[in-house]
Motif scaffolding. Structure first.
Motif, PDB file in Angstrom:
ATOM      1  N   UNK A 113     101.827  22.762  27.937  1.00 58.86           N
ATOM      2  CA  UNK A 113     100.799  21.815  28.367  1.00 58.86           C
ATOM      3  C   UNK A 113      99.479  22.085  27.654  1.00 58.86           C
ATOM      4  N   UNK A 114      98.846  20.997  27.230  1.00 58.82           N
ATOM      5  CA  UNK A 114      97.496  21.051  26.682  1.00 58.82           C
ATOM      6  C   UNK A 114      96.472  20.558  27.692  1.00 58.82           C
ATOM      7  N   UNK A 115      96.907  20.406  28.929  1.00 61.41           N
ATOM      8  CA  UNK A 115      95.994  20.011  29.988  1.00 61.41           C
ATOM      9  C   UNK A 115      96.095  18.541  30.338  1.00 61.41           C
ATOM     10  N   UNK A 116      95.359  18.159  31.364  1.00 61.79           N
ATOM     11  CA  UNK A 116      95.423  16.796  31.885  1.00 61.79           C
ATOM     12  C   UNK A 116      94.760  15.819  30.924  1.00 61.79           C
ATOM     13  N   UNK A 117      95.146  14.564  31.059  1.00 63.85           N
ATOM     14  CA  UNK A 117      94.465  13.456  30.399  1.00 63.85           C
ATOM     15  C   UNK A 117      94.055  12.470  31.491  1.00 63.85           C
ATOM     16  N   UNK A 118      92.765  12.166  31.557  1.00 64.80           N
ATOM     17  CA  UNK A 118      92.257  11.270  32.598  1.00 64.80           C
ATOM     18  C   UNK A 118      92.327   9.800  32.186  1.00 64.80           C
ATOM     19  N   UNK A 119      92.129   9.537  30.916  1.00 60.60           N
ATOM     20  CA  UNK A 119      92.109   8.158  30.439  1.00 60.60           C
ATOM     21  C   UNK A 119      92.472   8.151  28.955  1.00 60.60           C
ATOM     22  N   UNK A 120      93.154   7.096  28.542  1.00 61.25           N
ATOM     23  CA  UNK A 120      93.529   6.929  27.135  1.00 61.25           C
ATOM     24  C   UNK A 120      92.712   5.785  26.551  1.00 61.25           C
ATOM     25  N   UNK A 121      92.169   6.021  25.370  1.00 56.62           N
ATOM     26  CA  UNK A 121      91.475   4.980  24.610  1.00 56.62           C
ATOM     27  C   UNK A 121      92.378   4.610  23.431  1.00 56.62           C
ATOM     28  N   UNK A 144      95.429   6.043  33.316  1.00 62.40           N
ATOM     29  CA  UNK A 144      94.509   4.934  33.076  1.00 62.40           C
ATOM     30  C   UNK A 144      94.262   4.772  31.579  1.00 62.40           C
ATOM     31  N   UNK A 145      93.950   3.538  31.176  1.00 62.60           N
ATOM     32  CA  UNK A 145      93.692   3.304  29.750  1.00 62.60           C
ATOM     33  C   UNK A 145      92.721   2.153  29.583  1.00 62.60           C
ATOM     34  N   UNK A 146      92.023   2.184  28.468  1.00 66.44           N
ATOM     35  CA  UNK A 146      91.043   1.147  28.141  1.00 66.44           C
ATOM     36  C   UNK A 146      91.773  -0.095  27.639  1.00 66.44           C
ATOM     37  N   UNK A 147      91.324  -1.258  28.104  1.00 65.29           N
ATOM     38  CA  UNK A 147      91.806  -2.503  27.532  1.00 65.29           C
ATOM     39  C   UNK A 147      92.781  -3.255  28.397  1.00 65.29           C
ATOM     40  N   UNK A 379      89.646   1.641  37.439  1.00 62.35           N
ATOM     41  CA  UNK A 379      90.804   0.818  37.748  1.00 62.35           C
ATOM     42  C   UNK A 379      91.975   1.718  38.115  1.00 62.35           C
ATOM     43  N   UNK A 380      92.639   1.406  39.210  1.00 59.17           N
ATOM     44  CA  UNK A 380      93.786   2.209  39.594  1.00 59.17           C
ATOM     45  C   UNK A 380      94.941   1.957  38.626  1.00 59.17           C
ATOM     46  N   UNK A 381      95.860   2.887  38.583  1.00 56.81           N
ATOM     47  CA  UNK A 381      97.042   2.684  37.766  1.00 56.81           C
ATOM     48  C   UNK A 381      98.018   1.755  38.486  1.00 56.81           C
TER      49      UNK A 381
END
Length: 384
Positions: A113-121, A144-147, A379-381
């Motif tokens: 693991x490289x750790x958590x990801x909160x949001x993807x752009x 969550x992700x942008x767009x 925004x929720x997933x």
């Protein structure tokens, strides 16, 4: 934070209190290099005191890899097109223990693991990035992700169904014909006759490509077959559009907060400079910096400015847009506004049309990125 500290955090999986943003770029489409150019500007404009930025490149074979946060490596310089190459330690997103983590998936090694990801752009353009496929993967990873979401991305990528949706929403679109792979294989002559019935000139386009890839302006019937074959090199489905005499007007759209209406920028106008470029093609967009100019706000009557902004919001809502989009129109000599297309992940370099229009409308580049990440985190997933 130094680059070494950031690298140590990534390798150890140590968490920070800042939102952790995975910036995805590259991808499998013909717009791979365009995506890299977009990514050259975004991470550097993100406030590292606000965000922990993790650049992730997607090679042309679809493999994901950690890459350097180095704008020079991903910029278009001296005509060189940047490219992501597969690394020795591929990475992947996966849900673990109620969080989404970035994992190293090296062959013959246990997952690390490289750790958590909160949001993807996701700064990807074209198929396998902007067309709902990546968005579906991110939904499955519960991150969550942008767009735009899956449906809006898919509709926005397909120029055929985009027009169908726009017409259903009451928007005016130009005359067009669709040539499917089956139709072309069974009776190319009939397909060419339908395309020629639009009159000339026409624009022959891959149905699901962007950045003006594979587009040909055809002045007479003799060039039609070759243009269709060129478009089919990018997509087996082809859209043929009647040429429209008019000014090219664009509006940037930004999702409203909460239940607010979409926000629209002042309209901009693209003017291709006289010379080598007959229309706003790939070379004019990305290689020849003097080929086109953006005028923002566009010199339009006040009522037309208000109308085109309102229609851009209608187009955004018609496809179920989210985050950001750019809506392109023709303003005809007869005073009509004809919607050409919506781009759910427009070019996002500091000099791209979308951020330029927002800068002229009062939202500078770094603030625009902040707002898009805020919208995604709010925004929720799942279903939206």
């Amino acid at each position: 934070m130094t680059d070494q500290q950031s690298a140590d955090e990534q390798s150890s999986g140590t968490q920070t209190s800042r939102p952790r943003v995975a910036v995805l770029f590259g991808g499998r489409s013909s717009e791979h290099s365009v995506s890299c150019v977009t990514a050259a500007g975004v991470p550097g404009a993100m406030d590292k005191d606000k965000y922990d930025v993790v650049p992730v490149g997607i090679a042309r074979d679809g493999s994901w890899t950690l890459v350097a946060d180095d704008p020079a490596q991903w910029s278009l310089t001296s005509g060189r097109l940047p490219e992501v190459t597969a690394g020795p330690e591929p990475v992947m997103l996966a849900g673990r223990g109620g969080a989404t983590e970035l994992l190293v998936a090296a062959a013959g090694q246990p997952l690390r693991s490289l750790g958590r990801i909160d949001v993807v752009l996701p700064l990807l353009h074209g198929p396998f990035g902007e067309d709902g496929t990546l968005q579906g993967l991110l939904e499955l990873a519960d991150v969550r992700y942008v767009g735009a979401g899956v449906l809006a991305s898919a509709v926005g990528m397909d120029k055929h169904y985009m027009k169908v949706v726009f017409e259903a929403a009451g928007l005016q679109v130009g005359p067009y014909q669709v040539i499917t792979d089956r139709q072309w294989q069974q009776d190319p002559g009939a397909a060419l006759d339908r395309a020629a019935s639009l009159g000339f000139p026409v624009f022959v386009k891959p149905a699901r490509a962007g950045s003006s890839m594979g587009i040909t302006k055809v002045a007479d019937p003799s060039g039609l077959r070759a243009a269709v074959e060129a478009a089919r090199g990018h997509d087996p489905k082809v859209v043929v559009e009647a040429g429209i005499v008019g000014r090219e007007i664009e509006v940037a759209v930004l999702q409203g907060r909460g239940a607010q209406q979409p926000r629209t920028s002042l309209p901009g106008e693209i003017a291709v400079q006289p010379g080598e470029h007959d229309f706003y093609a790939f070379e004019a967009k990305y290689v020849d910096g003097s080929a086109a100019a953006l005028s923002c706000p566009a010199d339009l009557p006040a009522d037309v400015t208000e109308q085109v902004r309102a229609l851009a919001a209608v187009a955004f809502d018609a496809v179920g847009g989210g985050g950001l989009s750019r809506v392109d129109f023709f303003y005809t000599t007869g005073g009509e506004l004809v919607v050409n297309e919506i781009n759910t992940m427009p070019g996002f370099t500091p000099i791209s049309m979308y951020p330029q229009m927002w800068a002229k409308s009062g939202i500078p580049y770094s603030e625009l990125i902040d707002e898009l990440i805020h919208l995604a985190l709010s925004r929720r997933t799942g279903l939206r």
